[in-house]
Design a protein around this motif. Sequence first.
Motif, PDB file in Angstrom:
ATOM      1  N   PHE A  91      40.686  36.413  35.823  1.00 51.77           N
ATOM      2  CA  PHE A  91      41.780  36.706  34.909  1.00 51.77           C
ATOM      3  C   PHE A  91      41.592  38.034  34.188  1.00 51.77           C
ATOM      4  O   PHE A  91      42.556  38.746  33.909  1.00 51.77           O
ATOM      5  CB  PHE A  91      41.956  35.560  33.905  1.00 51.77           C
ATOM      6  CG  PHE A  91      42.642  34.365  34.505  1.00 51.77           C
ATOM      7  CD1 PHE A  91      44.001  34.352  34.706  1.00 51.77           C
ATOM      8  CD2 PHE A  91      41.908  33.263  34.900  1.00 51.77           C
ATOM      9  CE1 PHE A  91      44.641  33.271  35.280  1.00 51.77           C
ATOM     10  CE2 PHE A  91      42.526  32.169  35.479  1.00 51.77           C
ATOM     11  CZ  PHE A  91      43.901  32.169  35.674  1.00 51.77           C
ATOM     12  N   GLN A  92      40.355  38.401  33.899  1.00 45.40           N
ATOM     13  CA  GLN A  92      40.102  39.712  33.292  1.00 45.40           C
ATOM     14  C   GLN A  92      40.555  40.822  34.218  1.00 45.40           C
ATOM     15  O   GLN A  92      41.203  41.790  33.790  1.00 45.40           O
ATOM     16  CB  GLN A  92      38.604  39.873  32.998  1.00 45.40           C
ATOM     17  CG  GLN A  92      38.124  39.172  31.758  1.00 45.40           C
ATOM     18  CD  GLN A  92      36.635  39.402  31.541  1.00 45.40           C
ATOM     19  OE1 GLN A  92      35.872  39.664  32.468  1.00 45.40           O
ATOM     20  NE2 GLN A  92      36.210  39.307  30.299  1.00 45.40           N
ATOM     21  N   VAL A  93      40.212  40.697  35.485  1.00 40.22           N
ATOM     22  CA  VAL A  93      40.543  41.744  36.456  1.00 40.22           C
ATOM     23  C   VAL A  93      42.036  41.790  36.736  1.00 40.22           C
ATOM     24  O   VAL A  93      42.641  42.866  36.779  1.00 40.22           O
ATOM     25  CB  VAL A  93      39.752  41.528  37.762  1.00 40.22           C
ATOM     26  CG1 VAL A  93      40.219  42.496  38.837  1.00 40.22           C
ATOM     27  CG2 VAL A  93      38.267  41.711  37.510  1.00 40.22           C
ATOM     28  N   LEU A  94      42.656  40.638  36.929  1.00 41.03           N
ATOM     29  CA  LEU A  94      44.090  40.636  37.206  1.00 41.03           C
ATOM     30  C   LEU A  94      44.885  41.185  36.032  1.00 41.03           C
ATOM     31  O   LEU A  94      45.942  41.792  36.208  1.00 41.03           O
ATOM     32  CB  LEU A  94      44.560  39.211  37.544  1.00 41.03           C
ATOM     33  CG  LEU A  94      44.020  38.626  38.847  1.00 41.03           C
ATOM     34  CD1 LEU A  94      44.603  37.245  39.081  1.00 41.03           C
ATOM     35  CD2 LEU A  94      44.331  39.530  40.025  1.00 41.03           C
ATOM     36  N   GLN A  95      44.371  40.988  34.829  1.00 42.57           N
ATOM     37  CA  GLN A  95      45.091  41.437  33.647  1.00 42.57           C
ATOM     38  C   GLN A  95      45.184  42.963  33.570  1.00 42.57           C
ATOM     39  O   GLN A  95      46.122  43.495  32.987  1.00 42.57           O
ATOM     40  CB  GLN A  95      44.422  40.884  32.383  1.00 42.57           C
ATOM     41  CG  GLN A  95      45.312  40.985  31.146  1.00 42.57           C
ATOM     42  CD  GLN A  95      44.799  40.096  30.028  1.00 42.57           C
ATOM     43  OE1 GLN A  95      43.632  39.745  29.973  1.00 42.57           O
ATOM     44  NE2 GLN A  95      45.680  39.722  29.117  1.00 42.57           N
ATOM     45  N   PRO A 127      42.480  33.390  49.028  1.00 45.47           N
ATOM     46  CA  PRO A 127      42.972  32.017  48.819  1.00 45.47           C
ATOM     47  C   PRO A 127      42.354  31.337  47.605  1.00 45.47           C
ATOM     48  O   PRO A 127      43.040  30.629  46.874  1.00 45.47           O
ATOM     49  CB  PRO A 127      42.580  31.312  50.123  1.00 45.47           C
ATOM     50  CG  PRO A 127      42.582  32.404  51.143  1.00 45.47           C
ATOM     51  CD  PRO A 127      42.050  33.613  50.419  1.00 45.47           C
ATOM     52  N   SER A 128      41.061  31.552  47.360  1.00 43.03           N
ATOM     53  CA  SER A 128      40.418  30.883  46.229  1.00 43.03           C
ATOM     54  C   SER A 128      40.957  31.399  44.906  1.00 43.03           C
ATOM     55  O   SER A 128      41.108  30.642  43.939  1.00 43.03           O
ATOM     56  CB  SER A 128      38.900  31.083  46.282  1.00 43.03           C
ATOM     57  OG  SER A 128      38.551  32.438  46.086  1.00 43.03           O
ATOM     58  N   VAL A 129      41.266  32.699  44.858  1.00 49.24           N
ATOM     59  CA  VAL A 129      41.819  33.277  43.626  1.00 49.24           C
ATOM     60  C   VAL A 129      43.235  32.774  43.409  1.00 49.24           C
ATOM     61  O   VAL A 129      43.623  32.424  42.293  1.00 49.24           O
ATOM     62  CB  VAL A 129      41.787  34.820  43.687  1.00 49.24           C
ATOM     63  CG1 VAL A 129      42.533  35.413  42.500  1.00 49.24           C
ATOM     64  CG2 VAL A 129      40.352  35.313  43.703  1.00 49.24           C
ATOM     65  N   ALA A 199      52.846  40.003  36.103  1.00 44.25           N
ATOM     66  CA  ALA A 199      53.896  39.024  35.805  1.00 44.25           C
ATOM     67  C   ALA A 199      53.425  37.614  36.143  1.00 44.25           C
ATOM     68  O   ALA A 199      53.647  36.670  35.378  1.00 44.25           O
ATOM     69  CB  ALA A 199      55.169  39.369  36.581  1.00 44.25           C
ATOM     70  N   ALA A 200      52.753  37.476  37.302  1.00 42.69           N
ATOM     71  CA  ALA A 200      52.241  36.157  37.699  1.00 42.69           C
ATOM     72  C   ALA A 200      51.193  35.668  36.712  1.00 42.69           C
ATOM     73  O   ALA A 200      51.171  34.499  36.321  1.00 42.69           O
ATOM     74  CB  ALA A 200      51.649  36.235  39.111  1.00 42.69           C
ATOM     75  N   LEU A 201      50.320  36.573  36.291  1.00 46.20           N
ATOM     76  CA  LEU A 201      49.277  36.215  35.334  1.00 46.20           C
ATOM     77  C   LEU A 201      49.879  35.763  34.008  1.00 46.20           C
ATOM     78  O   LEU A 201      49.458  34.756  33.426  1.00 46.20           O
ATOM     79  CB  LEU A 201      48.354  37.409  35.101  1.00 46.20           C
ATOM     80  CG  LEU A 201      47.223  37.205  34.089  1.00 46.20           C
ATOM     81  CD1 LEU A 201      46.306  36.087  34.551  1.00 46.20           C
ATOM     82  CD2 LEU A 201      46.442  38.486  33.899  1.00 46.20           C
TER      83      LEU A 201
END
Length: 212
Positions: A91-95, A127-129, A199-201
């Motif tokens: 979540f840190q990285v996707l953010q 897939p795991s993410v 947006a997904a996050l």
Amino acid sequence: MIRIVIADDHPLLREGLRRILEFEEGFEVVAEVGDGQGAINAARNMAVDILLMDLNMPGVNGLEAGRVIRREFPEIGILVLTVDDSDEKVFQVLQIGVAGYLLKDVDSKTLIHSIRKVYAGEPILSPSVTGKLLNQLTHPIPVKNTCGLSEREMEILNYVVRGASNREIGVSLFISEKTVKNHLSSTYRKLAVEDRTQAALKAVKLKFINLE
């Protein structure tokens, strides 16, 4: 030609990745670096399309480097390649708005396909993410504030969270790809985000989507 920078603190891994990528037609590895500062320097000093980057590097780590590069060079596609799939790190990285997040056990064919998709502007998640994102939606809490999203925008956002492309969304909803893009632009503005990954996050964090 897709110009790639490899950022990883393991020389053998960098060499292996370079051999795989340079064997592929249309790929050029323009630099190899061993830390986040090296990745930042490469982005600042040469033409780069894709940054293939580990997270756990000495000095400036991948997360810190990603923030700087996203801010200064938003056109560079950052594809994280790491062994760390902890919820917190994901979540840190996707953010920060990376274009993709893959684990190092990925096969070479998938890696090459992912680089091409990121270059084309499509987000990539292992897939795991993706599972971690979807698992956050298992028991959503109803919210009154949906940031002003319309019913159609919420519907499209649902597909985005599930990893569908604009074309796939259009086919599913019987609307044009251009209409999907217009709805997504409006959604990004209302959610105060820059791209579909963010947006997904945010949809996950605000628990907008209910997956049965």
